[in-house]
Design a protein around this motif. Sequence first.
Motif, mmCIF file in Angstrom:
data_model
loop_
_atom_site.group_PDB
_atom_site.id
_atom_site.type_symbol
_atom_site.label_atom_id
_atom_site.label_comp_id
_atom_site.label_asym_id
_atom_site.label_seq_id
_atom_site.Cartn_x
_atom_site.Cartn_y
_atom_site.Cartn_z
ATOM 1 N N GLU A 181 0.795 -1.226 0.000
ATOM 2 C CA GLU A 181 0.000 0.000 0.000
ATOM 3 C C GLU A 181 0.834 1.286 0.000
ATOM 4 O O GLU A 181 0.304 2.358 -0.251
ATOM 5 C CB GLU A 181 -0.925 0.018 1.223
ATOM 6 N N THR A 182 2.117 1.173 0.299
ATOM 7 C CA THR A 182 2.959 2.357 0.444
ATOM 8 C C THR A 182 3.974 2.436 -0.687
ATOM 9 O O THR A 182 4.698 1.467 -0.940
ATOM 10 C CB THR A 182 3.716 2.330 1.785
ATOM 11 N N VAL A 183 4.020 3.570 -1.353
ATOM 12 C CA VAL A 183 5.007 3.817 -2.408
ATOM 13 C C VAL A 183 5.933 4.936 -1.951
ATOM 14 O O VAL A 183 5.469 5.989 -1.492
ATOM 15 C CB VAL A 183 4.333 4.184 -3.742
ATOM 16 N N VAL A 184 7.224 4.686 -2.074
ATOM 17 C CA VAL A 184 8.236 5.676 -1.701
ATOM 18 C C VAL A 184 8.837 6.283 -2.970
ATOM 19 O O VAL A 184 9.176 5.554 -3.919
ATOM 20 C CB VAL A 184 9.358 5.035 -0.860
ATOM 21 N N CYS A 185 8.954 7.595 -3.001
ATOM 22 C CA CYS A 185 9.639 8.296 -4.089
ATOM 23 C C CYS A 185 10.137 9.618 -3.517
ATOM 24 O O CYS A 185 9.805 9.968 -2.379
ATOM 25 C CB CYS A 185 8.723 8.515 -5.293
ATOM 26 N N HIS A 186 10.922 10.335 -4.293
ATOM 27 C CA HIS A 186 11.477 11.584 -3.760
ATOM 28 C C HIS A 186 10.412 12.660 -3.612
ATOM 29 O O HIS A 186 10.430 13.443 -2.659
ATOM 30 C CB HIS A 186 12.616 12.080 -4.639
ATOM 31 N N GLY A 187 9.502 12.737 -4.572
ATOM 32 C CA GLY A 187 8.425 13.709 -4.471
ATOM 33 C C GLY A 187 8.622 14.962 -5.289
ATOM 34 O O GLY A 187 7.790 15.867 -5.245
ATOM 35 N N HIS A 188 9.714 15.027 -6.073
ATOM 36 C CA HIS A 188 9.928 16.230 -6.887
ATOM 37 C C HIS A 188 9.138 16.184 -8.188
ATOM 38 O O HIS A 188 9.022 17.196 -8.872
ATOM 39 C CB HIS A 188 11.416 16.414 -7.188
ATOM 40 N N GLU A 189 8.586 15.015 -8.505
ATOM 41 C CA GLU A 189 7.761 14.838 -9.697
ATOM 42 C C GLU A 189 6.508 14.051 -9.318
ATOM 43 O O GLU A 189 6.529 13.280 -8.343
ATOM 44 C CB GLU A 189 8.533 14.070 -10.778
#
Length: 236
Positions: A129-137
Amino acid sequence: MTPRVDCPVSPIGRALFVPAAETLVVADVHLGRAAASSIDAPIDDGEVVRERLESLLGRTDPETVVVAGDLLHAFDTIPRGLERDLAAFEDCVDAADASLVVTPGNHDPMLETVFDGTVTSEYRLADGETVVCHGHEPPQTSAPRYVIGHDHPALSVDGRKHPCVLYGPGVYEGADVFVCPALSPLAAGVTVNGMRTRAFQSPLVTDADAFQPGVWDDSSEDVLWFPPLGGCRRLL
């Protein structure tokens, strides 16, 4: 402050732990930033990062460590000492018998020249259920929950700045968003008390007023949750 927040992601220090996935998430490590700076760094940032990581690993005993972007601070050259600090970072994870996954951030264009481990733009944790990414896009992977970095959030309380996690329930296309504070000792943090949505750099922050800041308290080894930012503006 508000009562304890019940959610499947647990802030701890300058990181987040997802118990259902036995995963520790850190963000914005920025190895190499001190050497790349135009001024002499007052501290050995690589050593402080290792100490913080070792403490987090000891507290959580994760199966996986995921870096939510900006493991490095390197754009066109490799700063002096970065490879040494990166090797020490990897050794810490290995010593904890955990696997390491890196989701690159906007400061990581040279990541694959020095790191031969697992690299993926977005990483779905074992909880499904959890996706990790940097968040700049904007993320390409659909999920009910995202954990990101990028904005280096901090909360100012009584004139002191405290790195904080931000928790926004249902704020991005119905999904929850958690924003990690920076692990780097050279990232003082961006004071979020009075920030509006347009001031955040991540496209996942669609309604700043709805994000609730949480500050880790070393003395109680717990998180102090504050009202959502929309309310904090009137209180802090």
